[in-house]
Motif scaffolding. Structure first.
Motif, PDB file in Angstrom:
ATOM      1  N   THR A 131       0.834  -1.204   0.000  1.00 56.38           N
ATOM      2  CA  THR A 131       0.000   0.000   0.000  1.00 56.38           C
ATOM      3  C   THR A 131       0.867   1.252   0.000  1.00 56.38           C
ATOM      4  O   THR A 131       0.636   2.190  -0.764  1.00 56.38           O
ATOM      5  N   TYR A 134       2.345   1.907  -3.412  1.00 56.08           N
ATOM      6  CA  TYR A 134       1.400   2.539  -4.318  1.00 56.08           C
ATOM      7  C   TYR A 134       1.226   4.009  -4.006  1.00 56.08           C
ATOM      8  O   TYR A 134       1.169   4.850  -4.892  1.00 56.08           O
ATOM      9  N   MET A 135       1.122   4.310  -2.706  1.00 53.75           N
ATOM     10  CA  MET A 135       0.966   5.701  -2.314  1.00 53.75           C
ATOM     11  C   MET A 135       2.110   6.542  -2.848  1.00 53.75           C
ATOM     12  O   MET A 135       1.921   7.622  -3.397  1.00 53.75           O
ATOM     13  N   HIS A 137       4.239   5.918  -5.336  1.00 52.02           N
ATOM     14  CA  HIS A 137       4.231   6.018  -6.786  1.00 52.02           C
ATOM     15  C   HIS A 137       3.148   6.993  -7.237  1.00 52.02           C
ATOM     16  O   HIS A 137       3.352   7.836  -8.105  1.00 52.02           O
ATOM     17  N   PHE A 138       2.005   6.891  -6.591  1.00 49.46           N
ATOM     18  CA  PHE A 138       0.875   7.749  -6.920  1.00 49.46           C
ATOM     19  C   PHE A 138       1.206   9.209  -6.652  1.00 49.46           C
ATOM     20  O   PHE A 138       0.971  10.093  -7.473  1.00 49.46           O
ATOM     21  N   LEU A 139       1.793   9.452  -5.498  1.00 49.95           N
ATOM     22  CA  LEU A 139       2.171  10.819  -5.147  1.00 49.95           C
ATOM     23  C   LEU A 139       3.070  11.444  -6.190  1.00 49.95           C
ATOM     24  O   LEU A 139       2.944  12.617  -6.519  1.00 49.95           O
ATOM     25  N   PHE A 141       3.063  11.078  -9.225  1.00 52.07           N
ATOM     26  CA  PHE A 141       2.295  11.541 -10.382  1.00 52.07           C
ATOM     27  C   PHE A 141       1.620  12.871 -10.113  1.00 52.07           C
ATOM     28  O   PHE A 141       1.400  13.657 -11.024  1.00 52.07           O
ATOM     29  N   ILE A 142       1.275  13.126  -8.849  1.00 50.86           N
ATOM     30  CA  ILE A 142       0.649  14.405  -8.534  1.00 50.86           C
ATOM     31  C   ILE A 142       1.697  15.503  -8.442  1.00 50.86           C
ATOM     32  O   ILE A 142       1.524  16.598  -8.931  1.00 50.86           O
ATOM     33  N   LYS A 143       2.820  15.202  -7.800  1.00 50.96           N
ATOM     34  CA  LYS A 143       3.726  16.296  -7.492  1.00 50.96           C
ATOM     35  C   LYS A 143       4.898  16.469  -8.446  1.00 50.96           C
ATOM     36  O   LYS A 143       5.450  17.552  -8.533  1.00 50.96           O
TER      37      LYS A 143
ATOM     38  N   PHE B  56       0.393  17.987   1.360  1.00 49.68           N
ATOM     39  CA  PHE B  56       1.788  18.202   1.709  1.00 49.68           C
ATOM     40  C   PHE B  56       2.355  19.356   0.908  1.00 49.68           C
ATOM     41  O   PHE B  56       1.798  19.780  -0.102  1.00 49.68           O
ATOM     42  N   ASN B  58       4.886  20.808  -1.441  1.00 51.90           N
ATOM     43  CA  ASN B  58       5.800  20.398  -2.498  1.00 51.90           C
ATOM     44  C   ASN B  58       6.484  21.637  -3.067  1.00 51.90           C
ATOM     45  O   ASN B  58       5.964  22.281  -3.950  1.00 51.90           O
ATOM     46  N   VAL B  63      -0.188  20.705  -2.111  1.00 55.19           N
ATOM     47  CA  VAL B  63      -0.742  19.609  -2.903  1.00 55.19           C
ATOM     48  C   VAL B  63      -1.646  18.721  -2.042  1.00 55.19           C
ATOM     49  O   VAL B  63      -1.175  18.053  -1.128  1.00 55.19           O
ATOM     50  N   THR B  64      -2.928  18.724  -2.348  1.00 56.34           N
ATOM     51  CA  THR B  64      -3.889  17.902  -1.609  1.00 56.34           C
ATOM     52  C   THR B  64      -3.952  16.519  -2.227  1.00 56.34           C
ATOM     53  O   THR B  64      -4.015  16.401  -3.440  1.00 56.34           O
ATOM     54  N   PHE B  65      -3.914  15.464  -1.393  1.00 56.40           N
ATOM     55  CA  PHE B  65      -4.048  14.176  -2.060  1.00 56.40           C
ATOM     56  C   PHE B  65      -5.073  13.224  -1.469  1.00 56.40           C
ATOM     57  O   PHE B  65      -5.280  12.155  -2.002  1.00 56.40           O
ATOM     58  N   TYR B 134      -5.982   2.728  -3.801  1.00 53.03           N
ATOM     59  CA  TYR B 134      -4.822   3.457  -4.296  1.00 53.03           C
ATOM     60  C   TYR B 134      -4.482   3.049  -5.712  1.00 53.03           C
ATOM     61  O   TYR B 134      -4.155   3.887  -6.550  1.00 53.03           O
ATOM     62  N   HIS B 137      -6.928   4.717  -8.104  1.00 54.67           N
ATOM     63  CA  HIS B 137      -6.672   6.141  -8.238  1.00 54.67           C
ATOM     64  C   HIS B 137      -5.396   6.373  -9.057  1.00 54.67           C
ATOM     65  O   HIS B 137      -5.333   7.231  -9.933  1.00 54.67           O
ATOM     66  N   PHE B 138      -4.403   5.574  -8.752  1.00 49.40           N
ATOM     67  CA  PHE B 138      -3.123   5.683  -9.435  1.00 49.40           C
ATOM     68  C   PHE B 138      -3.272   5.395 -10.927  1.00 49.40           C
ATOM     69  O   PHE B 138      -2.773   6.129 -11.772  1.00 49.40           O
ATOM     70  N   SER B 171      -5.754  20.481  -7.214  1.00 45.44           N
ATOM     71  CA  SER B 171      -4.460  19.866  -6.894  1.00 45.44           C
ATOM     72  C   SER B 171      -4.622  18.367  -6.677  1.00 45.44           C
ATOM     73  O   SER B 171      -3.733  17.578  -6.994  1.00 45.44           O
ATOM     74  N   TYR B 172      -5.795  17.961  -6.205  1.00 37.00           N
ATOM     75  CA  TYR B 172      -6.084  16.526  -6.075  1.00 37.00           C
ATOM     76  C   TYR B 172      -6.089  15.834  -7.442  1.00 37.00           C
ATOM     77  O   TYR B 172      -5.648  14.703  -7.579  1.00 37.00           O
ATOM     78  N   GLY B 174      -4.322  16.844  -9.894  1.00 33.69           N
ATOM     79  CA  GLY B 174      -2.997  17.023 -10.490  1.00 33.69           C
ATOM     80  C   GLY B 174      -2.939  18.143 -11.513  1.00 33.69           C
ATOM     81  O   GLY B 174      -2.078  18.136 -12.387  1.00 33.69           O
TER      82      GLY B 174
END
Lengths: 192, 192
Positions: A131, A134-135, A137-139, A141-143, B56, B58, B63-65, B134, B137-138, B171-172, B174
DNA sequence: TGCATTTAATAACAAATGTTATCGCCAGAC
DNA sequence: GTCTGGCGATAACATTTGTTATTAAATGCA
């Protein structure tokens, strides 16, 4: 293959031999499909040699989203656990040596080891770890920008860069091969 | 708050009362920080009323996740379980009513319920489910465009769209607030 | 060896997305 | 009420990323 793990687990010789005898060794060439989209995953795979990618068909586009190497176990986890039709394909990239265990044996062993506190916690922790993975890796993609994601990969999972064809890496990073190529050439220029 | 759960678990009245007495009720205004980046998470939160975001910093960008609503439990899970400094901030969006439990009580209860097979499986499954969440979402970040991600959100988690300020949603997803605004106006035009 | 296939680089152009700035609306503070 | 700050829409322009096509190099195989 299995001796390296033997002394890590608090179970006796007989049980150990029972467990490993459930694995069946197979050798497959590169680009062999091991699980098709829509099938229900009934086998767990352990990689002795080679590598595997998990991908799915997104409106005709081949999107890779995980790579596995030596000593990794592989399954379409949702399909394997919940008996759903698999959303993904699983296929070898290199010629590979694999060990295969049927789901019914996995289930039996899981049920048994859940009664052993040390192994039970190990199991729960391994799910947590996946888990977290995944978090993370996922992060990214956002940041991160694609360039930063490529640099992360280079640092954290260099064998992906070394062993995997570039078009698979590109789709794993969420970009096109052209763009990945541009990123690499730009980085090479900056280095000079 | 807790009565709705009472009959779902195979434990006796005494144990049940012991567990729920570990929760402490607090009321907090909007924009209250509940956990700062760098702190070690020592409390689990359960939302009775209101909503919370996890975000967090960045490089100066907020950046909201994740978002949480009524009946969700919230913690910086890595920090809570592994005692790492939290990589994220946790903060209320709306004025909220929360129930708080200290980690030492959570740990004790976890250890107890692991001995009860039904609850133990429930625990393991809930971790699996979070993993699947996750993954899903990913995957949408690899395969979908921002517009498709917005439409997915609208369909699958409409209360996020309804209750959360748009810059957090952006931001969620991306993307920037400007781009989200463009997506919405484009969709509104197409609908006409 | 030589041929076909896969893989990677590059260019030219198109589309998507980000940046910065401005405006207007609205809820809450006083 | 009025004022203020937060929020969202929009425009103009910049940058990033995708698309399509071409070429070259590398690889596997007969």
């Amino acid at each position: 293959m299995f001796d390296q793990y033997k002394n890590r687990f608090p179970i006796d010789e007989k049980q150990w031999n029972d467990y490993i005898s459930c694995f069946q060794r197979i050798e497959v060439p590169a680009k062999t499909t091991l699980l098709k989209e829509g099938e229900i995953s009934k086998k767990l795979l352990l990689i002795e040699k080679g590598c595997i990618r998990v991908w799915f068909n997104n409106n005709g586009k081949d999107v890779t989203f995980q790579f596995f190497f030596e000593n990794n176990t592989v399954a379409s986890i949702e399909s394997f656990i919940k008996k759903f039709p698999s959303p993904v394909f699983i296929e070898t990239i290199e010629p590979s040596v694999l060990w295969r265990m049927h789901k019914k044996d996995v289930d039996r062993i899981m049920a048994e080891i859940k009664e052993i506190p040390v192994l039970r916690d190990l199991l729960i922790n391994s799910v947590f770890d996946r888990t977290f993975d995944y978090m993370k890796h996922f992060l990214s993609f956002i940041k991160d920008t694609p360039t930063q994601r490529y640099l992360n990969l280079l640092q954290e999972k260099p064998q992906i860069i070394r062993r995997i064809p570039q078009h698979y890496i590109a789709s794993y990073l969420g970009i096109t091969t052209v763009h990945l190529s541009r990123i690499k050439s730009k980085l090479a220029k900056e280095k000079k």
